[in-house]
Design an enzyme around this catalytic site. Structure first.
Site, PDB file in Angstrom:
ATOM      1  N   GLU A 135      32.759 -66.529  48.012  1.00  0.00           N
ATOM      2  CA  GLU A 135      33.591 -66.244  47.339  1.00  0.00           C
ATOM      3  C   GLU A 135      33.701 -66.776  46.497  1.00  0.00           C
ATOM      4  O   GLU A 135      33.697 -67.725  45.691  1.00  0.00           O
ATOM      5  CB  GLU A 135      35.498 -66.172  48.207  1.00  0.00           C
ATOM      6  CG  GLU A 135      35.413 -65.286  49.369  1.00  0.00           C
ATOM      7  CD  GLU A 135      36.624 -65.708  49.534  1.00  0.00           C
ATOM      8  OE1 GLU A 135      37.192 -65.172  50.408  1.00  0.00           O
ATOM      9  OE2 GLU A 135      37.559 -66.239  49.177  1.00  0.00           O
ATOM     10  N   CYS A 155      35.280 -66.791  37.914  1.00  0.00           N
ATOM     11  CA  CYS A 155      35.056 -68.924  39.067  1.00  0.00           C
ATOM     12  C   CYS A 155      34.084 -68.866  40.171  1.00  0.00           C
ATOM     13  O   CYS A 155      33.725 -68.305  40.877  1.00  0.00           O
ATOM     14  CB  CYS A 155      36.961 -68.168  39.953  1.00  0.00           C
ATOM     15  SG  CYS A 155      36.960 -70.010  40.432  1.00  0.00           S
ATOM     16  N   CYS A 167      33.056 -77.050  52.219  1.00  0.00           N
ATOM     17  CA  CYS A 167      34.055 -78.125  51.295  1.00  0.00           C
ATOM     18  C   CYS A 167      33.713 -79.425  52.532  1.00  0.00           C
ATOM     19  O   CYS A 167      35.065 -78.793  53.300  1.00  0.00           O
ATOM     20  CB  CYS A 167      34.702 -78.030  50.175  1.00  0.00           C
ATOM     21  SG  CYS A 167      35.561 -78.965  48.950  1.00  0.00           S
ATOM     22  N   CYS A 198      40.826 -81.717  51.669  1.00  0.00           N
ATOM     23  CA  CYS A 198      41.833 -82.126  50.734  1.00  0.00           C
ATOM     24  C   CYS A 198      43.026 -80.867  51.177  1.00  0.00           C
ATOM     25  O   CYS A 198      42.531 -79.914  52.100  1.00  0.00           O
ATOM     26  CB  CYS A 198      42.079 -80.570  49.503  1.00  0.00           C
ATOM     27  SG  CYS A 198      40.850 -82.342  47.629  1.00  0.00           S
ATOM     28  N   CYS A 222      43.995 -76.707  50.652  1.00  0.00           N
ATOM     29  CA  CYS A 222      43.317 -75.930  50.567  1.00  0.00           C
ATOM     30  C   CYS A 222      42.410 -75.270  51.459  1.00  0.00           C
ATOM     31  O   CYS A 222      41.858 -76.208  52.374  1.00  0.00           O
ATOM     32  CB  CYS A 222      41.894 -76.847  49.324  1.00  0.00           C
ATOM     33  SG  CYS A 222      40.331 -76.168  48.702  1.00  0.00           S
ATOM     34  N   CYS A 234      44.339 -70.733  43.677  1.00  0.00           N
ATOM     35  CA  CYS A 234      43.984 -71.716  43.544  1.00  0.00           C
ATOM     36  C   CYS A 234      44.425 -71.924  44.739  1.00  0.00           C
ATOM     37  O   CYS A 234      45.370 -72.070  45.900  1.00  0.00           O
ATOM     38  CB  CYS A 234      44.719 -72.866  42.719  1.00  0.00           C
ATOM     39  SG  CYS A 234      44.570 -74.421  42.244  1.00  0.00           S
TER      40      CYS A 234
END
Length: 346
Positions: free
Chosen positions: A91, A104, A111, A115, A118, A335
């Site tokens: 995305e 962005c 990833c 975290c 996230c 975010c």
């Protein structure tokens, strides 16, 4: 088959010499791709037909398709779901804040930083994006915006993935983005965000000719809490990260952006703000307080009064502290929300 958009400018020149061509042919390919946004050999009209045929036998371009285009009704931001040539998906988001249009950009499929607040971390790391896959997100966004006679003004590497975990490709992509024969962005308009990979941060500054802006997703000031929610702190404790930031070769008047996502009843108290003051004392920083978007992964937004009280502590101590509104939250483009249906099984 080799993909021409996997190659840096230098490597394009090398490939052409391997074919018995002059190096400037590599520069021509580079300009067609990144200055003109053309990824079809047959449209590269200053290359001879014979050369285009020769190139077509050995080289191609990666296929990247826009398969979903969702626009926010709240602020006009746009999230694009892109399918790569191996069927993985990423995305990328056009953040619209008044007349300011920020791209962005993602650097990985998934990833591995883990975290816990996230959404991208739920995927894990599938693979790094190649140079062209990074840069072409910007070209695709600008092509879409051109329909309204608009274009991106800023680039932030805050999409899917940890940029510094794909450092070699990131650096080459940035060089293309800044190059006047590439995308021709000013280094002042490009920001790399990291969760705190201190060694890679030093390497990025060593290897880039033009220093871009830096944002550090800190979020917690003590190691025990940060390790709980951000496993990267096990390798790079808060003290090591802050020490690295103090020793970076920053340009005069440039400040590091500290990103602090406020999570309800976890890191949003006035005492947390006071700890942050102590950690950042003496650093050339500005602080972005990011109100978390409620999610289904166990975290909630800090209350408005807590956010304002947190900011007041920082302002009273002389810090520049801004409450950042959440752009694209209604399309899960804000975010911590990026979670591409990364393959057809999802």
């Amino acid at each position: 088959m080799k993909f021409l958009d996997d190659l840096s400018r230098h490597n394009l020149e090398y490939e052409m010499t391997e074919l018995g061509e002059k190096p400037f042919r590599g520069r021509q390919l580079y300009k067609w791709m990144y200055s003109k946004g053309v990824f079809d050999l047959q449209e590269m009209t200053d290359l001879s037909k014979q050369l285009r045929q020769k190139l077509g036998q050995k080289y191609g371009f990666r296929k990247i398709d826009v398969i979903e285009n969702i626009q926010s009704k709240k602020d006009g931001s746009t999230k694009l779901l892109l399918e790569l040539d191996d069927s993985n998906r990423i995305e990328t988001v056009i953040l619209r804040d008044g007349e300011r249009l920020t791209g962005c950009v993602s650097t990985q499929v998934g990833c591995r930083m883990g975290c816990s607040f996230c959404s991208t971390a739920k995927i894990g790391l599938i693979r790094n994006l190649k140079i062209g896959e990074i840069v072409r997100q910007i070209i695709i966004m600008n092509r879409l915006l051109s329909e309204k006679n608009e274009k991106l003004s800023n680039i932030v590497f805050m999409g899917m993935g940890e940029p510094l975990d794909n450092l070699d490709n990131l650096n080459e992509a940035i060089k293309i983005i800044l190059d006047e024969n590439g995308l021709n962005f000013s280094h002042r308009k490009v920001t790399v965000s990291t969760c705190g990979m201190a060694d890679e941060l030093n390497k990025m500054y060593e290897e880039l000719d033009s220093p871009v802006n830096l944002a550090v997703s800190l979020n917690f000031t003590d190691n025990e809490t940060r390790q709980k929610y951000m496993p990267v702190s096990r390798k790079y404790p808060v003290e090591a990260l802050i020490s690295t930031l103090r020793n970076l070769p920053l340009q005069k008047r440039k400040r590091i952006t500290i990103e602090y996502v406020l999570l309800k009843n976890i890191n949003d108290s006035q005492m947390d703000a006071k700890y942050l003051v102590e950690v950042l004392r003496g650093l050339p920083v500005k602080i972005n307080l990011i109100v978390y978007n409620d999610s289904d992964i166990g975290f909630n937004s800090a209350a408005d009064e807590n956010v304002l009280a947190f900011q007041k502590v920082l302002l009273d101590k002389g810090f520049s502290a801004f409450i950042r509104k959440s752009l694209g939250s209604d399309i899960e483009g804000a975010c911590g929300q990026l979670y591409a249906r990364y393959n057809k099984k999802i």
